[in-house]
Motif scaffolding. Structure first.
Motif, short mmCIF file in Angstrom:
data_model
loop_
_atom_site.label_atom_id
_atom_site.label_comp_id
_atom_site.label_asym_id
_atom_site.label_seq_id
_atom_site.Cartn_x
_atom_site.Cartn_y
_atom_site.Cartn_z
N LEU A 152 28.94 78.54 -15.23
CA LEU A 152 30.07 77.65 -14.98
C LEU A 152 31.30 78.40 -14.48
O LEU A 152 32.36 77.82 -14.34
N ASN A 153 31.13 79.72 -14.25
CA ASN A 153 32.25 80.54 -13.75
C ASN A 153 33.45 80.54 -14.67
O ASN A 153 34.59 80.42 -14.22
N LEU A 154 33.20 80.63 -15.97
CA LEU A 154 34.31 80.62 -16.93
C LEU A 154 34.76 82.03 -17.31
O LEU A 154 35.55 82.20 -18.22
N THR A 155 34.24 83.05 -16.62
CA THR A 155 34.67 84.40 -16.97
C THR A 155 36.11 84.61 -16.53
O THR A 155 36.59 83.98 -15.59
N ILE A 156 36.79 85.51 -17.25
CA ILE A 156 38.20 85.79 -16.91
C ILE A 156 38.24 86.96 -15.95
O ILE A 156 37.82 88.07 -16.29
N GLN A 157 38.71 86.74 -14.76
CA GLN A 157 38.81 87.81 -13.76
C GLN A 157 40.28 88.05 -13.43
O GLN A 157 41.06 87.12 -13.39
N PHE A 158 40.61 89.31 -13.21
CA PHE A 158 42.00 89.60 -12.81
C PHE A 158 42.10 89.72 -11.31
O PHE A 158 41.26 90.30 -10.68
N VAL A 195 32.04 96.85 -11.55
CA VAL A 195 32.31 95.43 -11.81
C VAL A 195 33.56 95.28 -12.68
O VAL A 195 34.33 94.34 -12.53
N GLN A 196 33.79 96.28 -13.56
CA GLN A 196 34.87 96.13 -14.53
C GLN A 196 36.24 96.44 -13.94
O GLN A 196 37.24 96.45 -14.65
N LYS A 197 36.29 96.74 -12.64
CA LYS A 197 37.61 96.94 -12.02
C LYS A 197 38.41 95.65 -12.05
O LYS A 197 39.63 95.67 -11.94
N ASN A 198 37.73 94.49 -12.23
CA ASN A 198 38.45 93.22 -12.37
C ASN A 198 38.66 92.87 -13.83
O ASN A 198 38.71 91.71 -14.19
N GLY A 199 38.77 93.82 -14.67
CA GLY A 199 38.93 93.54 -16.10
C GLY A 199 37.70 94.02 -16.84
O GLY A 199 36.59 93.85 -16.38
N TRP A 200 37.95 94.65 -18.02
CA TRP A 200 36.84 95.16 -18.81
C TRP A 200 35.95 94.01 -19.21
O TRP A 200 36.41 92.89 -19.39
N LEU A 201 34.69 94.29 -19.41
CA LEU A 201 33.74 93.22 -19.66
C LEU A 201 34.04 92.47 -20.95
O LEU A 201 33.78 91.28 -21.06
N ILE A 202 34.64 93.18 -21.92
CA ILE A 202 34.91 92.47 -23.18
C ILE A 202 35.99 91.42 -22.97
O ILE A 202 36.05 90.41 -23.65
N VAL A 203 36.84 91.62 -21.92
CA VAL A 203 37.84 90.61 -21.56
C VAL A 203 37.20 89.56 -20.66
O VAL A 203 37.37 88.36 -20.85
N GLN A 204 36.44 90.04 -19.67
CA GLN A 204 35.79 89.11 -18.74
C GLN A 204 34.91 88.12 -19.47
O GLN A 204 34.88 86.94 -19.15
N GLY A 264 34.88 99.32 -20.05
CA GLY A 264 35.26 99.82 -18.74
C GLY A 264 35.01 101.28 -18.46
O GLY A 264 35.55 101.82 -17.51
N GLY A 265 34.20 101.97 -19.25
CA GLY A 265 33.85 103.35 -18.94
C GLY A 265 35.06 104.21 -18.69
O GLY A 265 35.97 104.27 -19.50
N TRP A 266 35.08 104.88 -17.51
CA TRP A 266 36.18 105.81 -17.23
C TRP A 266 37.40 105.12 -16.65
O TRP A 266 38.38 105.79 -16.30
N LEU A 267 37.37 103.78 -16.51
CA LEU A 267 38.53 103.09 -15.93
C LEU A 267 39.70 103.15 -16.91
O LEU A 267 39.53 102.99 -18.11
#
Ligand code: SF4
Ligand code: SF4
Lengths: 158, 354
Positions: free
Chosen positions: B348-354, B197-206, B277-280
């Motif tokens: 509300l889909n306010l997460t930040i995705q890259f 999931v974190q390939k679109n940005g680490w969760l702390i950013v998302q 993001g683990g090993w990313l």
């Protein structure tokens, strides 16, 4: 609202603390206060303040500066110093006079407080710069500071 | 048995060339277990060394520098010394439980290591309830501590063990809830999926604001879980001798000690996997070389481990009542609020995705 105020204050003070220690961490390599064990015995220069053991220096004529006044014995808080003295006839004046026979120093009891050295009115004893004072037998820690046959340097008493 | 063992697969295939399938499976598992054991026993020792060095630098000292170059062999020598020491015990100790306790602690912390995805395919046990498994395993270690304290038949040890019970049960909640907050974004408990999931940005950013809050709560509760200062009520050298392991010596003491450091690594590794993001690699700069993931994973984990050491050498210790106030009056309500906030953000889909 003091609940959230407390949380804010708590986090702020914790971060302040972390910035202080963080600064220490970064400068640690330059400002380490630990002294390394003196391995470099040949080139070693000990520090002025270093306290190895109490010694009594003698000059080339085997003369020391101790008058046997016993002030160091009285000053020592744990009785590490024993002065054995007697009254002898002084050759020059022909009067009886207090003279030191043995200045006994128990290194094993000494706490290196330095009070004896401060108390001595004639600066007869001072700190040696040696270290590694451990021995295999306790009796070796009892030392006689004045060398045998030594006598008081002339003029010290004046 | 239908569990996928990623790195074991290669070894199983290798072994099944000259063994029956069942034997090959078991052989592969034993091999993996031995490899992990060897790696993490050494890694634990070096974490101890790291801790001592970092502590020294924080206190403007030099730290161990005598054994080996820069003191690198110091903890090896310590371990050797501990192995050769006599195993003592108290006369009235409950012998069976007393001997069992260290193994509980060390085995539970080693078990938790098996689920971490160190890189793409370097994961021993990709279980689909990964996070849940980790939380469950990490609270198992406290049984060992309680047993050790109880069986030593020593008041200090017992007080330490009871404190450990209080502390772990309280802070377990915060660890669980803060991880749950992040699971709201990932929608999966499986660790490999969470990394995916974190390939679109680490969760702390998302997850931005609630994720940062969750991370802070997790780090506080995680430090408490490992019984490290400022939460070291369990060991409390100043008032309890050494707490629950007062009566242990030699290798059994070493197990407790090693487990503490491996637990610290585990807490940092969970945070790495779930928040960073683990090993990313950052911005996918080494995406084409998958095995570099190990370095990213270990690197991020070590940064977090350093953070925990920084806590330890900065903050004053808490009293038991302050410890419980912090958990029940501050961390827990905040955590529950944070979950609602995160739920709203995901809804509300306010997460930040890259
Ligand atoms: S240094 Fe202090 S303890 Fe030692 S002999 Fe002198 S006075 Fe006594
Ligand atoms: S060493 Fe100094 S203080 Fe002690 S007896 Fe001699 S002169 Fe007096």
């Amino acid at each position: 609202m003091s609940y959230f105020g407390d949380i804010y204050k708590g986090i702020k003070t914790l971060l302040t603390g972390m910035s202080v220690t963080g600064k220490y961490f970064i400068t640690a390599r330059k400002g380490a206060i630990t002294q390394q064990y003196p391995d470099n015995r040949e080139t070693l220069k000990m520090f002025e303040r270093f306290r190895g053991e109490v010694v009594m220096p003698h000059d080339e004529n085997n003369e020391h500066r101790c008058t046997g006044c016993q002030k160091c014995e009285i000053a020592c808080p744990n009785g590490s110093i024993e002065i054995i003295w007697d009254r002898q006839i002084d050759e020059e004046t022909g009067k009886k006079k207090k003279m030191i026979d043995q200045h006994i120093y128990h290194l094993g009891m000494c706490t290196m407080c330095g009070l004896c050295i401060e108390a001595c009115p004639t600066d007869a004893i001072l700190w040696a710069q040696n270290y590694e004072n451990s021995v295999y037998d306790r009796s070796q820690l009892t030392k006689v500071l004045n060398q045998s046959g030594s006598k008081l340097k002339a003029g010290v008493e004046d | 048995m239908n569990i996928s063992l990623n790195i074991t697969k290669t070894i199983t295939e290798l072994l099944s060339g000259f063994m029956s399938e069942g034997a090959a499976n078991i052989g592969a598992m034993v091999t993996i277990a031995l490899i992990y054991l060897a790696i993490f026993a050494v890694a634990g020792l070096y974490l101890v060394l790291l801790e001592r060095k970092v502590a020294a630098w924080f206190q403007l000292r030099i730290g161990p520098n005598r054994v080996g170059p820069w003191g690198l062999l110091q903890t090896m020598a310590d371990a050797l010394k501990l192995v050769s020491k006599e195993l003592t015990g108290t006369v009235k100790a409950d012998k069976f439980l007393y001997n069992l306790a260290p193994y509980f602690v060390i085995v539970s912390s080693l078990m938790a290591l098996s689920v971490f995805p160190f890189t793409q395919d370097f994961q021993a046990f990709d279980i689909n309830i990964g996070i849940f498994f980790l939380i469950a395993i990490s609270s198992l270690g406290v049984i060992g501590i309680l047993l050790g304290g109880w069986a030593s038949n020593n008041k200090f040890a017992l007080i330490g063990a009871m404190r450990s019970g209080v502390q772990t049960i309280s802070y377990e909640l915060s660890v669980g809830l803060s991880l749950l907050t992040m699971v709201l974004i990932t929608g999966s408990l499986q660790l490999s999926e969470i990394v995916e999931v974190q390939k679109n940005g680490w969760l702390i950013v998302q997850g931005h604001i609630p994720a940062v809050i969750a991370f802070m709560i997790y780090m506080i509760a995680g430090t408490a879980e490992t019984n490290r200062a400022p939460f070291d009520m369990v060991e409390a050298e100043s008032e309890l001798g050494a707490g629950f392991h007062t009566e242990y010596s030699g290798m059994k003491f070493a197990y407790f000690f090693l487990a503490e450091f491996i637990n610290m690594f585990i807490i940092a590794a969970i945070a790495t996997t779930v928040f960073f993001g683990g090993w990313l690699s950052p911005f996918g700069i080494t995406e084409s070389i998958p095995w570099l993931g190990v370095f990213w994973f270990v690197g991020k984990t070590l940064v977090l481990v350093f953070l925990m050491m920084w806590f330890r050498w900065t903050f004053p210790r808490l009293r038991v009542d302050q410890l419980l106030t912090l958990e029940w009056k501050y961390l827990l309500p905040l955590n529950l609020l944070n979950i609602i906030l995160m739920a709203l953000i995901v809804w509300l889909n306010l997460t930040i995705q890259f």
